[in-house]
Design a protein around this motif. Structure first.
Motif, mmCIF file in Angstrom:
data_model
loop_
_atom_site.group_PDB
_atom_site.id
_atom_site.type_symbol
_atom_site.label_atom_id
_atom_site.label_comp_id
_atom_site.label_asym_id
_atom_site.label_seq_id
_atom_site.Cartn_x
_atom_site.Cartn_y
_atom_site.Cartn_z
ATOM 1 N N VAL A 7 51.616 75.984 22.695
ATOM 2 C CA VAL A 7 51.199 76.627 23.943
ATOM 3 C C VAL A 7 52.401 77.285 24.609
ATOM 4 C CG1 VAL A 7 49.238 75.084 24.334
ATOM 5 C CG2 VAL A 7 51.465 74.476 25.284
ATOM 6 N N LYS A 8 52.188 78.453 25.136
ATOM 7 C CA LYS A 8 53.293 79.178 25.757
ATOM 8 C C LYS A 8 53.096 79.289 27.261
ATOM 9 C CE LYS A 8 56.209 83.221 24.969
ATOM 10 N NZ LYS A 8 56.272 84.577 24.434
ATOM 11 N N VAL A 59 52.737 71.590 22.064
ATOM 12 C CA VAL A 59 54.164 71.861 21.856
ATOM 13 C C VAL A 59 54.525 73.196 22.491
ATOM 14 C CG1 VAL A 59 56.016 71.918 20.143
ATOM 15 C CG2 VAL A 59 53.820 70.900 19.547
ATOM 16 N N THR A 95 61.692 81.261 17.478
ATOM 17 C CA THR A 95 60.667 80.444 18.127
ATOM 18 C C THR A 95 59.866 79.676 17.080
ATOM 19 O OG1 THR A 95 60.516 82.027 19.928
ATOM 20 C CG2 THR A 95 58.675 80.514 19.688
ATOM 21 N N LEU A 99 59.602 75.664 16.779
ATOM 22 C CA LEU A 99 58.320 74.949 16.876
ATOM 23 C C LEU A 99 58.114 74.093 15.629
ATOM 24 C CD1 LEU A 99 56.127 77.820 18.398
ATOM 25 C CD2 LEU A 99 56.827 75.707 19.562
ATOM 26 N N THR A 114 47.593 77.941 17.321
ATOM 27 C CA THR A 114 48.311 78.790 18.270
ATOM 28 C C THR A 114 47.229 79.672 18.905
ATOM 29 O OG1 THR A 114 48.625 80.738 16.879
ATOM 30 C CG2 THR A 114 50.253 78.988 16.645
ATOM 31 N N LYS A 116 46.045 83.722 19.500
ATOM 32 C CA LYS A 116 46.211 84.873 18.593
ATOM 33 C C LYS A 116 47.324 85.794 19.091
ATOM 34 C CE LYS A 116 43.438 88.496 20.521
ATOM 35 N NZ LYS A 116 43.133 89.884 20.280
ATOM 36 N N GLU A 117 47.744 85.607 20.335
ATOM 37 C CA GLU A 117 48.741 86.503 20.920
ATOM 38 C C GLU A 117 49.248 85.901 22.211
ATOM 39 O OE1 GLU A 117 46.964 90.335 21.463
ATOM 40 O OE2 GLU A 117 48.602 91.107 22.669
ATOM 41 N N ALA A 121 54.925 88.471 25.479
ATOM 42 C CA ALA A 121 55.626 89.150 24.387
ATOM 43 C C ALA A 121 54.683 90.005 23.546
ATOM 44 C CB ALA A 121 56.330 88.123 23.508
ATOM 45 N N GLU A 122 53.421 89.654 23.495
ATOM 46 C CA GLU A 122 52.434 90.369 22.687
ATOM 47 C C GLU A 122 52.907 90.503 21.234
ATOM 48 O OE1 GLU A 122 50.975 93.991 24.532
ATOM 49 O OE2 GLU A 122 51.139 93.145 26.538
ATOM 50 N N GLY A 123 53.481 89.406 20.719
ATOM 51 C CA GLY A 123 54.091 89.461 19.398
ATOM 52 C C GLY A 123 53.111 89.419 18.230
HETATM 53 N N1 LIG Z 1 57.619 79.715 23.195
HETATM 54 C C1 LIG Z 1 56.478 79.283 22.654
HETATM 55 N N2 LIG Z 1 56.121 77.969 22.728
HETATM 56 C C2 LIG Z 1 54.968 77.529 22.182
HETATM 57 N N3 LIG Z 1 54.098 78.322 21.547
HETATM 58 C C3 LIG Z 1 54.392 79.626 21.447
HETATM 59 C C4 LIG Z 1 55.578 80.190 21.983
HETATM 60 N N4 LIG Z 1 55.576 81.517 21.731
HETATM 61 C C5 LIG Z 1 54.419 81.777 21.072
HETATM 62 N N5 LIG Z 1 53.711 80.638 20.891
HETATM 63 C C6 LIG Z 1 52.395 80.498 20.242
HETATM 64 O O1 LIG Z 1 52.178 81.577 19.361
HETATM 65 C C7 LIG Z 1 51.054 82.343 19.746
HETATM 66 C C8 LIG Z 1 51.256 83.799 19.419
HETATM 67 O O2 LIG Z 1 52.368 84.295 20.108
HETATM 68 P P1 LIG Z 1 53.003 85.720 19.829
HETATM 69 O O3 LIG Z 1 53.310 85.780 18.367
HETATM 70 O O4 LIG Z 1 54.202 85.784 20.706
HETATM 71 O O5 LIG Z 1 51.946 86.712 20.245
HETATM 72 C C9 LIG Z 1 50.846 82.013 21.202
HETATM 73 O O6 LIG Z 1 49.495 82.192 21.581
HETATM 74 C C10 LIG Z 1 51.278 80.560 21.257
HETATM 75 O O7 LIG Z 1 50.235 79.709 20.811
#
Ligand SMILES: Nc1ncnc2c1ncn2[C@@H]1O[C@H](COP(=O)(O)O)[C@@H](O)[C@H]1O
Ligand SMILES: Cc1cc2nc3c(=O)[nH]c(=O)nc-3n(C[C@H](O)[C@H](O)[C@H](O)COP(=O)(O)OP(=O)(O)OC[C@H]3O[C@@H](n4cnc5c(N)ncnc54)[C@H](O)[C@@H]3O)c2cc1C
Lengths: 255, 316
Positions: A7-8, A59, A95, A99, A114, A116-117, A121-123
């Motif tokens: 979780v972020k 986490v 990251t 994790l 996780t 999906k986004e 950061a919208e990664g």
């Molecule tokens: N700093 C973080 N701590 C914990 N989970 C993360 C973190 N960054 C990303 N995630 C998990 O990864 C998912 C996708 O993130 P992202 O790839 O940044 O779009 C998020 O929805 C979170 O579940």
């Protein structure tokens, strides 16, 4: 089974974002649990309801105040939490490694969730990176999940309303999409109970994450300014329709 | 040294999707050698189109038919192509397919990846994408041997740059295409009745609470049919059951960049803007001139959308 939910801690989507020092945001605003991660926690709780003996561990990699987001996950039904504490900025590669290291140190994941986004950061990639580090199969934008013995069957939503259906062996990584469920918002007693749940803190540096030659770093942030200059289209309905057709034809050139 | 750049071509029933061309234009900015990776169509049939936008090498990556839809297999096939042709950057579309493929590639080879880019500078390895629910533009510096870039569909205007292309075949060694613990049961692509993909269309006509009910949404689909447009919806419209979730535009829905976005009876909340800010032209129809959308659009009509739309449909 142990289910780990990543979780972020992210800025509230309605908050106004102010940029400071060229590539940072002013963090003096409301942060909360990333919306897609709410679906992830909710789904983990649903699985636990059918599979007694399941433990859900939330986490997060974040600063000290990310504990607030972990408390929200605990209030939604996670059993305990791990906060990997760091004041630095970490790209998706680091990251994911952090994790993974944090989870590996803690237990044996039967399933990892996780969102999906992340909405800051919208990664759109952490789930795949975690999966690759472990060699676990991954599915993202999951809107339907069935856990059977040793396997997960998922619907991954495509645009246009169709879906791909995949089968993954467990353990696997699931990126929760919005259609997966309706987040279960905690009641007052849930919140009270969550305050007593354990949040274990690990320092990022103690995880000894290997630095990668691959990296992504933000060099500049700019507000997406409003540059449109609205012009009014006037007249009765018929005239307005005619003017719109003309704009579509002559200016936008789409008809 | 001239850089080798790979571009993953998306096709639909053997035909090239229009949205590839803007991506090729973006990738070709510094006159590199452009390789098109074709996985699920006859490479020869695409030759003319690909050449006209600057592709010089067309790599026919034929996969066994039963594995064509498997994103894990596709990711490995692309990785094989990266190695074979010394590729330093891979471009793909940030579509549903791209979101399931590009991060797999990046994760397997620990490469940097940015999704939804709308600007790429491969001299300095800088890319631009949106962050914070579309409220900011981030310029991101990438390091690594191979960069993976997801390109926002329709974000770049295609420019013709005729070249002549050579077709190369990349035989996949079956042994390297493993799909450990992952099996495709069915892919959605087969559904012929599927509505037009929101992310890739030129025109979107979207409705919000102001449409009042599900029946009125058919006014939008009638108009969309004439315009060859797709119908979009605000979250309120989706939550009210007037439109399926797959039509939602916004932070928790689709992010779209059509040429024209017609917003009917929706207020333009921050979260809705997060999904359509990058539309080239926005036309708003709303009864309230103080709605946020009215001051952040190109054209606005202060009127009842239920009255304007049918008139518009008739004229098309
Ligand atoms: N700093 C973080 N701590 C914990 N989970 C993360 C973190 N960054 C990303 N995630 C998990 O990864 C998912 C996708 O993130 P992202 O790839 O940044 O779009 C998020 O929805 C979170 O579940
Ligand atoms: C975490 C989070 C994520 C969200 N994600 C999204 C998202 O992805 N997409 C999204 O859209 N929303 C999203 N929302 C919801 C968002 O905040 C707004 O509630 C929503 O966008 C409002 O929808 P609307 O514009 O249809 O309704 P309203 O804001 O109620 O606007 C209706 C508009 O219709 C006009 N109107 C009424 N009758 C007529 C008529 N006859 N003709 C013309 N105009 C008329 C009114 O003047 C008004 O401006 C999200 C919210 C949160 C908290």
């Amino acid at each position: 089974m142990q289910i780990y939910v990543c979780v972020k801690h992210v800025p509230d989507s309605v908050a106004h974002i102010t940029i400071v020092d060229k590539n940072h945001i002013d963090e003096n605003l409301t942060f909360l649990l990333n919306p897609y991660d709410e679906h992830a926690v909710t789904e983990a709780v649903r699985i636990k309801d059918n599979l007694p003996g399941t433990e859900i561990i939330a986490v997060c990699l974040g600063k000290d105040d990310a504990e607030k987001t972990l408390r929200s996950a605990l209030a939604m039904g996670a059993d305990r939490a791990i906060l990997i504490v760091s004041d630095g900025n970490h790209d998706s590669i680091e990251t994911a490694k952090a994790l993974k290291a944090g989870i590996e140190q803690d237990g044996k994941p039967g399933l990892i969730f996780t969102g999906k986004e992340s909405i800051d950061a919208e990664g759109m990639q952490i789930m795949f990176r975690i999966g690759a580090l472990w060699d676990f199969p991954v599915a993202t934008n999951v809107v339907k999940l069935d856990i059977e013995t040793g396997r997960a069957v998922v619907d991954c939503e495509l645009s246009g309303g169709t879906a791909n259906i995949y089968e993954l062996s467990l353990p696997c990584v699931i990126g929760a999409g919005r259609g997966l469920n309706t987040p279960r918002y905690p009641t007052f007693p849930d919140i009270v109970k969550s305050k007593k749940k354990l949040v274990k803190k690990i320092a990022f540096i103690d995880l000894n994450i290997k630095i990668s030659t691959a990296s992504m770093s933000i060099v500049e942030l700019e507000p997406l300014g409003q540059t449109r200059k609205p012009k009014e289209i006037t007249g009765d309905a018929g005239e307005v329709a005619k003017k719109i057709v003309k704009i579509l034809k002559d200016e936008a050139k789409v008809i | 040294m001239m850089k080798n750049i790979g571009i993953i071509i998306e096709t639909d029933n053997g035909k090239i999707k229009e949205t590839n061309f803007g991506m090729i234009t973006l990738a070709g900015a510094n006159k590199p050698q452009l390789f098109a990776f074709v996985m699920d169509a006859d490479a020869r049939a695409l030759k003319e189109d690909l050449e006209s936008f600057g592709i010089t090498k067309i790599v026919d990556i034929s996969l066994p038919p039963d594995q064509q839809n498997n994103p894990m297999v596709r990711a490995q096939a692309i990785i094989n192509a990266i190695k074979e042709f010394n590729i330093c950057a891979v471009f793909g579309l940030s579509t549903a397919m791209g979101k399931d493929l590009l991060p797999r590639i990046a994760a397997l080879i620990e490469a940097p990846l940015i999704m939804d880019c709308f600007h790429v500078d491969l001299e300095q390895n800088l890319v631009k994408t949106s962050q914070y629910s579309g409220k900011t533009i981030a310029t991101i510096k990438l390091t690594g041997d191979v960069l993976i870039l997801g390109v926002r569909p329709n974000a770049i205007e295609p420019i013709k740059a005729p070249e002549s292309a050579q077709i190369l075949e990349l035989k996949q060694d079956g042994i390297h295409l493993v799909s450990k613990g992952f099996r495709v049961i069915r892919t959605g692509g087969a559904d012929k009745s599927k509505p037009i993909d929101l992310v890739e269309v030129d025109v979107i006509i979207a409705g919000g609470r102001g449409m009042k009910n599900g029946e009125n949404f058919t006014l939008l689909s009638e108009c969309a049919e004439k315009l060859k447009a797709a119908v979009g919806a605000s979250r309120v419209a989706v939550d009210s059951g007037w439109a399926p979730y797959s039509m939602q535009v916004g932070q928790t829905g689709e992010k779209v960049s059509p040429r024209v976005y017609i917003a009917c009876g929706l207020s333009g909340s921050i979260q809705h803007f997060a999904g359509m800010k990058t539309a080239r032209m926005v036309i708003a129809i709303n009864t309230d001139e103080n709605a946020a959308i009215m001051s952040n659009c190109d054209y606005y009509v202060k009127a009842d959308a239920l009255e304007i739309i049918p008139k518009l449909t008739k004229l098309l």
